[in-house]
Design an enzyme around this catalytic site. Structure first.
Site, PDB file in Angstrom:
ATOM      1  N   MET A 138       0.651  -0.964  -0.362  1.00  0.00           N
ATOM      2  CA  MET A 138      -0.280  -0.045   0.358  1.00  0.00           C
ATOM      3  C   MET A 138       1.185   0.860  -0.346  1.00  0.00           C
ATOM      4  O   MET A 138       1.839   1.400   0.475  1.00  0.00           O
ATOM      5  CB  MET A 138      -0.850  -0.014   0.884  1.00  0.00           C
ATOM      6  CG  MET A 138      -2.051  -0.808   1.123  1.00  0.00           C
ATOM      7  SD  MET A 138      -3.230  -1.010   2.714  1.00  0.00           S
ATOM      8  CE  MET A 138      -0.963  -1.921   3.969  1.00  0.00           C
ATOM      9  N   ILE A 153       2.221  -5.413   8.155  1.00  0.00           N
ATOM     10  CA  ILE A 153       3.082  -4.721   7.799  1.00  0.00           C
ATOM     11  C   ILE A 153       3.283  -3.569   8.027  1.00  0.00           C
ATOM     12  O   ILE A 153       3.003  -2.784   6.998  1.00  0.00           O
ATOM     13  CB  ILE A 153       4.173  -5.286   7.525  1.00  0.00           C
ATOM     14  CG1 ILE A 153       3.647  -7.313   7.393  1.00  0.00           C
ATOM     15  CG2 ILE A 153       5.417  -5.409   7.624  1.00  0.00           C
ATOM     16  CD1 ILE A 153       4.222  -7.292   5.967  1.00  0.00           C
ATOM     17  N   GLY A 202       1.172   4.275   4.766  1.00  0.00           N
ATOM     18  CA  GLY A 202       2.503   2.707   4.025  1.00  0.00           C
ATOM     19  C   GLY A 202       2.523   1.977   4.409  1.00  0.00           C
ATOM     20  O   GLY A 202       3.191   1.733   5.920  1.00  0.00           O
ATOM     21  N   SER A 203       2.456   0.950   3.926  1.00  0.00           N
ATOM     22  CA  SER A 203       2.747  -0.709   5.242  1.00  0.00           C
ATOM     23  C   SER A 203       2.256  -1.711   3.546  1.00  0.00           C
ATOM     24  O   SER A 203       2.234  -1.073   2.690  1.00  0.00           O
ATOM     25  CB  SER A 203       1.310  -0.645   5.944  1.00  0.00           C
ATOM     26  OG  SER A 203       0.209   0.057   5.752  1.00  0.00           O
ATOM     27  N   ARG A 204       1.935  -2.712   4.246  1.00  0.00           N
ATOM     28  CA  ARG A 204       1.785  -3.643   3.457  1.00  0.00           C
ATOM     29  C   ARG A 204       1.116  -4.980   4.218  1.00  0.00           C
ATOM     30  O   ARG A 204       1.665  -4.826   5.563  1.00  0.00           O
ATOM     31  CB  ARG A 204       3.272  -4.613   3.648  1.00  0.00           C
ATOM     32  CG  ARG A 204       3.243  -5.395   2.573  1.00  0.00           C
ATOM     33  CD  ARG A 204       5.326  -5.859   1.719  1.00  0.00           C
ATOM     34  NE  ARG A 204       5.538  -7.802   2.532  1.00  0.00           N
ATOM     35  CZ  ARG A 204       5.914  -7.806   2.655  1.00  0.00           C
ATOM     36  NH1 ARG A 204       7.990  -7.415   1.951  1.00  0.00           N
ATOM     37  NH2 ARG A 204       6.557  -9.426   2.578  1.00  0.00           N
TER      38      ARG A 204
END
Length: 221
Positions: A101, A159, A189-191
């Site tokens: 993301m 994450i 912001g991440s995953r």
């Protein structure tokens, strides 16, 4: 036209940002004599506010629950599809599908399947960029396992990335959860990694854009 909604996790930040933005705009109008500089400051502040608002947007995406589908829990780009060894919970090989993301994506996390939460754990850690190979093991993260009656146990991991400084996870062990409902939020912001049983039919491709509560990640083979 649908009313724009914002996630509850952004309430404080949105209120503070709005107050600060209004204050700066009014102060600039009163104290900055140079018209060009005044308008530059005001436009910059308004752009900052728009970024904050779009980050915490929470589009209404209802769906019909389907236990034969695993849906995308977040918006973003599919950056990993591979067989890996999952060392925290399963301790065996699984198919990993990862969605990255960017800060402009919707950051609401939704449950990819219905079922009972069997495992939910928070790990403090680093803030490597979310696409870093070691981010799944070294970054701040949460690991959640849901037991689904069709797929068995499905693990997904929120994450944090280089900008994300807070992960919100609503899943608690023993909870019964429904596919598509709000599962949490990752700020800035991440995953998300999803770990599927071997043999699961993956329906997405690398670099594909995934839409939370819309894109089918996998189906029962």
């Amino acid at each position: 036209m649908a009313l724009l909604k914002f996630h509850k996790e952004g309430a404080t930040i949105i209120l503070v940002s709005c107050a600060i933005s209004v204050g700066i705009v009014l102060l600039a109008d009163k104290f900055i004599v140079d018209l060009w500089l005044q308008k530059t400051v005001q436009i910059a502040v308004l752009l900052f506010l728009i970024i904050i608002l779009q980050f915490f947007r929470n589009p209404n995406r209802t769906l019909v629950v389907n236990n034969n589908h695993i849906i995308a829990p977040v918006d973003g780009k599919v950056v990993v599809i591979e067989e890996v060894y999952e060392s925290e919970y399963f301790k065996d090989n699984r198919v990993q599908v990862s969605i990255f993301m960017s800060p402009i994506n919707v950051h609401v996390t939704r449950f990819p399947v219905s079922g009972k939460v069997k495992f939910s754990k928070y790990h403090p850690g680093k803030f490597l960029v979310a696409w870093h190979p070691k981010a799944s093991e070294e970054n701040e993260r949460t690991t959640i396992v849901i037991e689904n009656k069709v797929f068995g146990e499905i693990l997904y991991r929120q994450i944090a990335g280089a900008l994300a400084k807070r992960i919100v996870n609503y899943a608690k062990e023993g909870m019964d959860v429904v596919q598509g409902e709000d599962a949490g939020f990752i700020k800035f912001g991440s995953r998300v990694d999803i770990f599927l049983p071997l043999g699961t039919k993956v329906d997405v491709k690398l670099q594909q854009k995934a839409v939370g509560n819309r894109t089918i990640i996998a189906t029962k083979a």
